[in-house]
Motif scaffolding. Structure first.
Motif, PDB file in Angstrom:
ATOM      1  N   UNK A  31       0.842  -1.203   0.000  1.00 46.68           N
ATOM      2  CA  UNK A  31       0.000   0.000   0.000  1.00 46.68           C
ATOM      3  C   UNK A  31       0.875   1.251   0.000  1.00 46.68           C
ATOM      4  N   UNK A  32       1.932   1.226   0.797  1.00 47.99           N
ATOM      5  CA  UNK A  32       2.826   2.388   0.866  1.00 47.99           C
ATOM      6  C   UNK A  32       3.458   2.676  -0.495  1.00 47.99           C
ATOM      7  N   UNK A  33       3.846   1.628  -1.218  1.00 39.61           N
ATOM      8  CA  UNK A  33       4.508   1.847  -2.511  1.00 39.61           C
ATOM      9  C   UNK A  33       3.581   2.520  -3.518  1.00 39.61           C
ATOM     10  N   UNK A  34       2.266   2.431  -3.315  1.00 38.13           N
ATOM     11  CA  UNK A  34       1.310   3.074  -4.218  1.00 38.13           C
ATOM     12  C   UNK A  34       1.150   4.568  -3.950  1.00 38.13           C
ATOM     13  N   UNK A  35       1.599   5.029  -2.789  1.00 38.18           N
ATOM     14  CA  UNK A  35       1.449   6.455  -2.469  1.00 38.18           C
ATOM     15  C   UNK A  35       2.275   7.300  -3.426  1.00 38.18           C
ATOM     16  N   UNK A  36       1.752   8.464  -3.812  1.00 34.93           N
ATOM     17  CA  UNK A  36       2.548   9.359  -4.658  1.00 34.93           C
ATOM     18  C   UNK A  36       3.775   9.872  -3.897  1.00 34.93           C
ATOM     19  N   UNK A  37       4.757  10.320  -4.639  1.00 33.55           N
ATOM     20  CA  UNK A  37       6.020  10.753  -4.038  1.00 33.55           C
ATOM     21  C   UNK A  37       5.839  11.839  -2.983  1.00 33.55           C
ATOM     22  N   UNK A  38       4.919  12.794  -3.219  1.00 33.02           N
ATOM     23  CA  UNK A  38       4.741  13.865  -2.238  1.00 33.02           C
ATOM     24  C   UNK A  38       4.196  13.318  -0.920  1.00 33.02           C
ATOM     25  N   UNK A  39       3.374  12.279  -0.970  1.00 31.60           N
ATOM     26  CA  UNK A  39       2.865  11.666   0.259  1.00 31.60           C
ATOM     27  C   UNK A  39       3.976  10.908   0.980  1.00 31.60           C
ATOM     28  N   UNK A  40       4.821  10.233   0.211  1.00 36.22           N
ATOM     29  CA  UNK A  40       5.952   9.518   0.813  1.00 36.22           C
ATOM     30  C   UNK A  40       6.938  10.486   1.457  1.00 36.22           C
ATOM     31  N   UNK A  41       7.064  11.683   0.878  1.00 35.38           N
ATOM     32  CA  UNK A  41       7.973  12.685   1.436  1.00 35.38           C
ATOM     33  C   UNK A  41       7.496  13.177   2.797  1.00 35.38           C
ATOM     34  N   UNK A  42       6.178  13.070   3.032  1.00 34.87           N
ATOM     35  CA  UNK A  42       5.602  13.538   4.299  1.00 34.87           C
ATOM     36  C   UNK A  42       5.637  12.476   5.389  1.00 34.87           C
TER      37      UNK A  42
END
Length: 124
Positions: A31-42
Protein backbone atom coordinates in the motif's frame (compact mmCIF):
# COMPACT_ATOMS: atom_id res chain seq x y z
CA UNK A 1 -17.55 20.21 1.50
CA UNK A 2 -19.59 17.01 1.29
CA UNK A 3 -20.57 15.72 -2.09
CA UNK A 4 -22.40 12.91 -3.82
CA UNK A 5 -20.40 10.52 -5.94
CA UNK A 6 -20.25 11.40 -9.63
CA UNK A 7 -18.46 9.45 -12.36
CA UNK A 8 -15.12 11.05 -11.52
CA UNK A 9 -15.58 10.19 -7.86
CA UNK A 10 -16.61 6.63 -8.67
CA UNK A 11 -13.20 6.14 -10.25
CA UNK A 12 -11.59 7.47 -7.07
CA UNK A 13 -13.83 5.19 -5.01
CA UNK A 14 -12.59 2.16 -6.97
CA UNK A 15 -8.97 3.17 -6.28
CA UNK A 16 -9.79 3.55 -2.58
CA UNK A 17 -11.38 0.09 -2.51
CA UNK A 18 -8.28 -1.48 -4.08
CA UNK A 19 -6.05 0.41 -1.65
CA UNK A 20 -8.17 -0.73 1.32
CA UNK A 21 -8.00 -4.33 0.06
CA UNK A 22 -4.20 -4.23 0.38
CA UNK A 23 -4.50 -2.81 3.88
CA UNK A 24 -7.11 -5.43 4.83
CA UNK A 25 -4.69 -8.15 3.70
CA UNK A 26 -1.94 -6.67 5.88
CA UNK A 27 0.06 -5.68 2.79
CA UNK A 28 1.07 -2.37 4.31
CA UNK A 29 4.35 -2.13 2.38
CA UNK A 30 2.52 -2.71 -0.91
CA UNK A 31 0.00 0.00 0.00
CA UNK A 32 2.83 2.39 0.87
CA UNK A 33 4.51 1.85 -2.51
CA UNK A 34 1.31 3.07 -4.22
CA UNK A 35 1.45 6.45 -2.47
CA UNK A 36 2.55 9.36 -4.66
CA UNK A 37 6.02 10.75 -4.04
CA UNK A 38 4.74 13.86 -2.24
CA UNK A 39 2.87 11.67 0.26
CA UNK A 40 5.95 9.52 0.81
CA UNK A 41 7.97 12.68 1.44
CA UNK A 42 5.60 13.54 4.30
CA UNK A 43 5.86 10.14 6.00
CA UNK A 44 8.58 7.55 5.81
CA UNK A 45 7.84 3.92 5.10
CA UNK A 46 8.99 3.11 8.64
CA UNK A 47 6.47 5.59 10.10
CA UNK A 48 3.72 4.19 7.84
CA UNK A 49 4.40 0.61 8.91
CA UNK A 50 4.50 1.53 12.61
CA UNK A 51 1.23 3.45 12.27
CA UNK A 52 -0.48 0.53 10.53
CA UNK A 53 0.83 -2.02 13.04
CA UNK A 54 -0.29 0.11 15.98
CA UNK A 55 -3.63 1.33 14.62
CA UNK A 56 -4.97 -0.97 11.91
CA UNK A 57 -3.53 -4.43 12.56
CA UNK A 58 -5.06 -4.87 16.05
CA UNK A 59 -8.58 -4.49 14.65
CA UNK A 60 -8.22 -7.66 12.58
CA UNK A 61 -10.35 -8.68 9.63
CA UNK A 62 -13.07 -6.40 8.32
CA UNK A 63 -16.59 -7.42 9.30
CA UNK A 64 -18.25 -4.55 7.45
CA UNK A 65 -17.35 -1.29 5.77
CA UNK A 66 -19.86 1.28 4.57
CA UNK A 67 -19.13 4.44 2.62
CA UNK A 68 -20.18 7.53 4.57
CA UNK A 69 -19.00 10.75 2.97
CA UNK A 70 -16.83 12.33 0.35
CA UNK A 71 -15.13 15.58 1.31
CA UNK A 72 -13.36 17.93 -1.08
CA UNK A 73 -10.11 19.05 0.51
CA UNK A 74 -9.32 21.71 -2.07
CA UNK A 75 -10.86 25.16 -1.83
CA UNK A 76 -12.85 24.94 -5.08
CA UNK A 77 -14.80 21.67 -5.40
CA UNK A 78 -15.25 22.23 -9.14
CA UNK A 79 -11.51 21.82 -9.69
CA UNK A 80 -10.81 19.55 -6.74
CA UNK A 81 -7.81 17.34 -7.07
CA UNK A 82 -7.81 16.04 -3.50
CA UNK A 83 -10.70 14.30 -1.80
CA UNK A 84 -11.25 12.25 1.34
CA UNK A 85 -13.54 9.23 1.43
CA UNK A 86 -14.85 8.23 4.84
CA UNK A 87 -15.99 4.73 5.73
CA UNK A 88 -17.75 3.43 8.85
CA UNK A 89 -16.06 0.12 9.58
CA UNK A 90 -16.41 -2.79 11.97
CA UNK A 91 -13.81 -5.49 12.58
CA UNK A 92 -14.07 -9.03 13.88
CA UNK A 93 -11.56 -8.48 16.71
CA UNK A 94 -13.34 -5.44 18.08
CA UNK A 95 -16.88 -4.63 19.13
CA UNK A 96 -16.23 -0.96 18.47
CA UNK A 97 -16.93 1.08 15.35
CA UNK A 98 -14.19 2.87 13.47
CA UNK A 99 -14.00 5.65 10.93
CA UNK A 100 -11.51 5.02 8.16
CA UNK A 101 -10.40 7.79 5.84
CA UNK A 102 -8.65 7.40 2.51
CA UNK A 103 -7.41 10.58 0.91
CA UNK A 104 -6.93 10.54 -2.83
CA UNK A 105 -5.33 12.98 -5.18
CA UNK A 106 -5.77 13.23 -8.90
CA UNK A 107 -2.35 13.15 -10.51
CA UNK A 108 -1.15 15.02 -13.55
CA UNK A 109 -1.89 11.82 -15.45
CA UNK A 110 -5.59 12.32 -14.61
CA UNK A 111 -5.68 9.15 -12.52
CA UNK A 112 -6.59 8.94 -8.85
CA UNK A 113 -3.94 7.83 -6.37
CA UNK A 114 -4.41 7.03 -2.68
CA UNK A 115 -2.30 9.50 -0.73
CA UNK A 116 -3.22 8.89 2.91
CA UNK A 117 -4.98 6.45 5.24
CA UNK A 118 -6.15 6.92 8.78
CA UNK A 119 -8.33 5.00 11.19
CA UNK A 120 -9.90 6.19 14.40
CA UNK A 121 -12.06 4.62 17.02
CA UNK A 122 -15.48 6.21 17.31
CA UNK A 123 -16.81 6.98 20.75
CA UNK A 124 -19.66 4.83 21.98
Amino acid sequence: MRSRLNVRHLLAFAVAQSFLALIDQGKYTDAYTLLPDDAKAMQSQDYWLKYMQANRAPAGDVASRAFQTLTHLDMNPNVSHTIALHFMSAFWHSKMSYMEEVQLEQGKDGLWHASSYSIRLLSR
